[in-house]
Scaffold this active site. Structure first.
Site, short mmCIF file in Angstrom:
data_model
loop_
_atom_site.label_atom_id
_atom_site.label_comp_id
_atom_site.label_asym_id
_atom_site.label_seq_id
_atom_site.Cartn_x
_atom_site.Cartn_y
_atom_site.Cartn_z
N HIS A 188 -28.33 14.30 -10.61
CA HIS A 188 -27.95 15.71 -10.59
C HIS A 188 -27.97 16.29 -9.20
CE1 HIS A 188 -27.31 16.17 -14.73
NE2 HIS A 188 -28.48 15.65 -15.03
N GLU A 432 1.41 -9.34 -2.26
CA GLU A 432 0.06 -9.70 -1.83
C GLU A 432 0.01 -11.14 -1.35
OE1 GLU A 432 -2.64 -8.05 -5.29
OE2 GLU A 432 -0.70 -8.76 -6.00
N ASP A 456 -5.43 -8.10 -0.43
CA ASP A 456 -5.16 -9.48 -0.78
C ASP A 456 -4.21 -10.14 0.21
OD1 ASP A 456 -6.77 -10.25 -2.92
OD2 ASP A 456 -5.58 -9.06 -4.33
#
Lengths: 577, 98
Positions: A188, A432, A456
């Site tokens: 919190h 990639e 990648d």
């Protein structure tokens, strides 16, 4: 001067005296009682008083931080009214003839232990709530007054841990920062400090709790550190940084809705990478000026589940994201699993070299029911927004043909079922794999767009496992080898009149932006928080300068040289780092 | 004495809320359960299907660790059991009124 590392949970800088927040210890004895009925009534009375107190805090919280943040005190009231908890306390008072304080602590600790077994950040925060609620009742049973923390002047609050009610006891106009020993990014204190725009760090060492009140420290919520006994020069440095960051960020945010156009009139699209369907995150991306979603990482749905999520689950999530972006493009990347991301429930065969194995589209084409459920869910959601589909880990045109056949089959099935699907859904691939980058001009004939996954592409081009920390300094997207491949991909796409985007980490890196723009990248996709700055950078460069710098970069040898070149050519970018 | 057979009502459903049955959804779920006199229990079929929790208590509901996508079973016994199952199912279907 001493710099102490910590974990940043809320960004910003604060220079202020420390205020040590200490809880009054709640001391009680475990004692036997004669009259359980009397003890049980004493307990019930304390619970009723505590409930009244919580209602007051709730109303205070609503007016100070809003209904959403105040909701936590509603949850506290629920805990206090939990029938199992209160029955447990009653049983213990009667069976063991012990005082209410002991019974409450013992029963609540049993629940804490049970909840601790669930390894989850939200549940951990609830354990704090349970102890917070319990301490409220204990204070009433022990006649200990609620701690009144009066900050007389602005201060950085230090504590072992702060409960939500403790946070609210503090005058937030005087709190300049939070630093705690315990907590997490979803505690919190962290959530509240972010919503109030107060810098905060967690994981500070225990000994900082012994610093005398009034000691001036610097809290660096960007880097995540506390600086003790800062010298005049350091203070000056941080003060300068504080006002500069504030100005730069505010200026960028004010402009975030305008398109990003270079000084010489060249527009660049700026999109967001999205990894969940949390409405708040989606809204933040729109607010920060995202002109679309360049990468919807659908694996988040699969990774969050213990069992395979079905078509229906996926449909709802895709619909939520598409609706949040209206008519702006949302590029949905189909399941990218394998490599370092595994799904326990799929039970896939062990691979010696998973990064070079059955991952991304390769995996989907070998598990057609899995793939079809996702495509069907995406197609059904398509009419709620502006859907683009994209496949990861593509090497060859044959894979694109196979994936398109699956889309056609799903479309046919759904139309037969009476589903209304937009006639044109653009289809693209991730670039990639170096093979795909080298053949980009051919692959561009098969698709509507490319998106370069630089994380990648970097690891495959440089043969560096990106999860291997020993090689971390070799894995840079600024490596000229990677940049030359990116240039080839963009040119390949443009010869076929197709667009290219980027959705790796490089896309949101301030230093990479001029290079990418100079190489002709049509769209940059990045984390939502990076968008305002990225747009500002684009507006302050010209395409002509960027082209000249990127041409030079392609001729350099090392990533360090490339970064130095950009820094020299565009010194203003240092402000955004 | 005549044995009265209690009627049992069941529903299996997936929880799609971002927070599963944790923060606010857990709170709403417990509040809804408490509007009925039937005994209501909950199981998380995606985790430990054996573990039973009282749907009227927040701690029991939290202890099931229901995350988004998890499939739960609601079981209600008692006069208004059918209405209870219906109301709780509707709450989940509405994604907790968001």
């Amino acid at each position: 001067m001493q710099s102490i590392p910590a974990i940043s949970v809320s960004r910003g800088i604060s220079i202020a005296p420390i205020f040590q927040f200490r809880n009054t210890p709640l001391i009680y004895e475990r004692r036997r009682i004669e009259n359980p009925l009397h003890e049980w009534e004493r307990y019930q009375q304390a619970v009723r008083n505590s409930l009244t107190r919580l209602e007051q805090i709730y109303h205070q919280a609503v007016s100070e931080v809003g209904t959403d943040e105040a909701g936590i005190f509603h949850a506290h009231m629920s805990i206090l009214q939990d029938p199992d908890l209160n029955e447990g306390v009653k049983d213990r008072i009667y069976s063991e003839k012990i005082n209410a304080e002991s019974a409450l602590v013992e029963v609540s600790e049993e629940y804490c232990r049970m909840l601790e077994e669930i390894n989850d950040d939200y549940i951990r925060a609830r354990i704090t709530d349970l102890r917070d609620v319990r301490d409220g009742v204990l204070r009433i049973l022990l006649h200990v007054d609620d701690q009144q923390v009066k900050l007389a002047a602005p201060a950085i609050v230090a504590a072992r841990e702060l409960t939500p009610s403790e946070c609210l006891l503090l005058d937030r106009h005087l709190v300049r920062g939070f630093c705690t020993v315990e907590g997490g990014a979803t505690s919190h204190t962290a959530i509240l400090s972010r919503s109030l725009g107060i810098p905060a760090v967690i994981g500070i060492p225990e000994h900082l709790l012994n610093l005398p009140n009034g000691t001036v420290v610097i809290l660096d919520g960007y880097e995540g550190k506390i600086i003790l006994q800062p010298d005049a020069e350091t203070i000056q440095h941080y003060e300068g940084m504080q006002s500069r960051k504030r100005q730069i960020f505010n200026a960028a945010l004010r402009e975030s809705h305008r398109p990003a156009v270079t000084k010489d009139g060249h527009p660049v699209e700026v999109f967001a990478n999205i990894a969940n369907d949390n409405p708040q995150d989606l809204q933040e991306a729109v607010k920060n000026g995202a002109e679309g979603v360049g990468l919807l990482r659908t694996e988040f749905i699969y990774l969050d589940c213990d069992i395979l999520p079905d078509e229906e689950v996926q449909f709802h999530k895709y619909k939520t994201v598409l609706e949040a972006f209206g008519n702006k493009p949302v590029i949905l990347r189909t399941l990218d699993i394998g490599g370092d991301k595994q799904l326990p429930y799929l039970d896939l065969p062990y691979e010696l070299n998973p990064f070079l194995g059955v991952r991304g589209l390769r995996l989907c084409l070998r598990n057609l029911p899995l793939f079809k459920a996702q495509i069907r869910a995406a197609l059904r959601a398509a009419s709620y927004g502006n859907l683009y589909l994209m496949f990861p880990m593509v090497t060859k045109a044959a894979e694109i043909h196979a994936a398109k056949a699956v889309i056609a089959e799903c479309r046919q099935e759904l139309e037969a079922e009476g589903c209304n699907i937009p006639t044109r859904i653009p289809i693209g691939i991730m670039i990639e794999i170096p093979a795909a980058a080298l053949m980009a001009r051919h692959l561009a004939k098969e698709v509507d767009f490319f998106s370069i996954g630089t994380n990648d592409l970097t690891q495959y081009t440089l043969a560096v496992d990106r999860t291997n920390s020993a090689l971390a300094d070799l894995a840079s997207g600024f490596d000229p080898a990677v940049l030359n491949l990116i240039q080839a991909v963009i040119e390949g796409a443009h010869t076929q009149g197709k667009k290219t985007g980027i959705c790796g980490e490089l896309g949101g890196d301030p230093l990479a932006i001029p290079l990418l723009v100079g190489m002709g990248m049509d769209e940059l996709s990045m984390n939502a928080g990076e968008i305002p700055a990225a747009k500002q950078i684009i507006r302050q460069i010209s395409l002509r300068e960027a082209q000249a710098v990127s041409r030079q970069a392609l001729e350099l040898e090392t990533p360090q040289e490339v970064m130095a070149l950009v820094k020299t050519a565009f010194p203003f970018i240092a402000n955004y780092i | 004495m005549e044995m009265v057979e209690q009627q049992v009502f069941e529903q299996i459903i997936a929880v799609e809320h971002e927070h599963g049955l944790h923060a606010r959804p857990a709170d709403l779920f417990v509040r809804c359960s408490n509007q009925f006199s039937a005994s209501i229990y909950l199981y998380n079929l995606s985790r430990n299907g054996e573990k039973k929790a009282n749907a009227k208590g927040i701690l029991g509901v939290l202890s099931l660790g229901v995350r988004k996508g998890d499939v739960i079973k609601i079981v209600a016994e008692g006069e208004d059991g059918a209405e209870a199952v219906e109301a709780l199912t509707a709450l989940i279907r509405s994604n907790f009124q968001e």
